[in-house]
Design an enzyme around this catalytic site. Structure first.
Site, mmCIF file in Angstrom:
data_model
loop_
_atom_site.group_PDB
_atom_site.id
_atom_site.type_symbol
_atom_site.label_atom_id
_atom_site.label_comp_id
_atom_site.label_asym_id
_atom_site.label_seq_id
_atom_site.Cartn_x
_atom_site.Cartn_y
_atom_site.Cartn_z
ATOM 1 N N ASP A 11 0.874 -1.168 0.000
ATOM 2 C CA ASP A 11 0.000 0.000 0.000
ATOM 3 C C ASP A 11 0.912 1.218 0.000
ATOM 4 O O ASP A 11 1.754 1.362 0.890
ATOM 5 C CB ASP A 11 -0.884 0.021 1.247
ATOM 6 C CG ASP A 11 -1.945 -1.071 1.220
ATOM 7 O OD1 ASP A 11 -2.272 -1.550 0.122
ATOM 8 O OD2 ASP A 11 -2.452 -1.438 2.293
ATOM 9 N N ASP A 130 -13.723 -4.395 -2.152
ATOM 10 C CA ASP A 130 -13.582 -4.264 -0.698
ATOM 11 C C ASP A 130 -14.955 -4.535 -0.095
ATOM 12 O O ASP A 130 -15.898 -3.773 -0.326
ATOM 13 C CB ASP A 130 -13.119 -2.850 -0.320
ATOM 14 C CG ASP A 130 -11.723 -2.536 -0.849
ATOM 15 O OD1 ASP A 130 -10.942 -3.484 -1.035
ATOM 16 O OD2 ASP A 130 -11.418 -1.352 -1.068
#
Length: 251
Positions: A11, A130
């Site tokens: 990330d 997600d």
């Protein structure tokens, strides 16, 4: 049987690799190029880079990172974050990405998935989902997990496959960063609903969790961040463990 893949996830925000819990509380994990180089040497099958605060002001930053990583690392790179148009897909592929991950824009503009898959081929279009448990089902969230969509995750996965997504990157928001294992019920529900490969993400804390993701969740690949970034386990250890448990991996 196709070998199951182990994919470290980086990330990236403001040019650094970070890791959070449940999509917040970010802590610095280092320089992306250095980390990518280490994973390449450790035997990772692929790498996923997600620009988690992608906005117009750091869009060019991730392109520079992708170029730098691609010049040193020769395993497939999936890159996502802030992909809003077919031109963004083109720019990331040109910079050295092998696959481009589309998340929020798949919801706001599903046609983008179809257009990108038609132009570049399904094999390089990943849709990231997600999902969070809401009552008796899972709901899709966007904008880095901040915005509820009202969409059912299983139905959404089927729709994305029909529009041309060649792979689904499935993250359980409930498990993200918790190290309590994948949401196996979610992973299995989506694996059973579609034919494209599923990358399970969110919750790896032990090597057994990876085995469970493949065995019980029926994932084609397992993605992890914390356990690798902070040195708890190495990729080669994870592969050896999976192999001992009868899972085909590339050693």
């Amino acid at each position: 049987m196709l070998a199951k893949r182990i994919i470290p996830c980086l990330d990236v925000t403001n040019g650094r690799v970070v890791k959070g819990v449940n999509f917040v509380e970010l802590k610095d994990a280092g320089d992306p190029v250095e980390i990518a180089r280490g994973y390449n040497e450790a035997g990772a099958d692929e790498l996923t880079f997600l620009d988690i605060t992608a906005s117009s002001d750091n869009r060019d930053l991730i392109l520079h990172i992708v170029e730098a990583v691609a010049s040193e690392v020769f395993i497939p790179l999936t890159v996502g974050g802030g992909v809003r148009a077919v031109a963004d897909v083109q720019r990331l592929l040109n910079a050295g990405a092998d696959k481009v991950s589309i998340n929020t824009s798949a919801v706001t503009n599903p046609q983008l998935v179809k257009d990108a898959a038609d132009r570049y081929g399904s094999q390089c279009i990943v849709v990231a989902i997600d999902a969070k448990r809401v009552g008796d089902h899972w709901e899709v969230f966007t904008h880095g997990g901040r915005t509820a969509t009202g969409l059912d995750a299983v139905e959404w996965a089927k729709k994305m496959e029909s529009l041309g997504a060649g792979e689904l990157l499935l993250t359980s928001m409930d498990r993200d960063g918790t190290k309590t294992g994948f949401d196996l019920e979610l992973t299995r529900a989506i694996s059973d609903a579609v034919d494209v490969p599923i990358v399970a993400s969110g919750g790896v804390g032990t090597l057994q969790h990876m085995v469970d993701g493949v065995r019980e969740g029926r994932a084609d690949a397992v993605l992890a961040a914390s356990i690798f970034h902070f040195g708890e386990y190495r990729v080669d250890e994870a592969k050896a463990y999976m192999k001992r448990h009868g899972i085909e991996v590339r050693l």
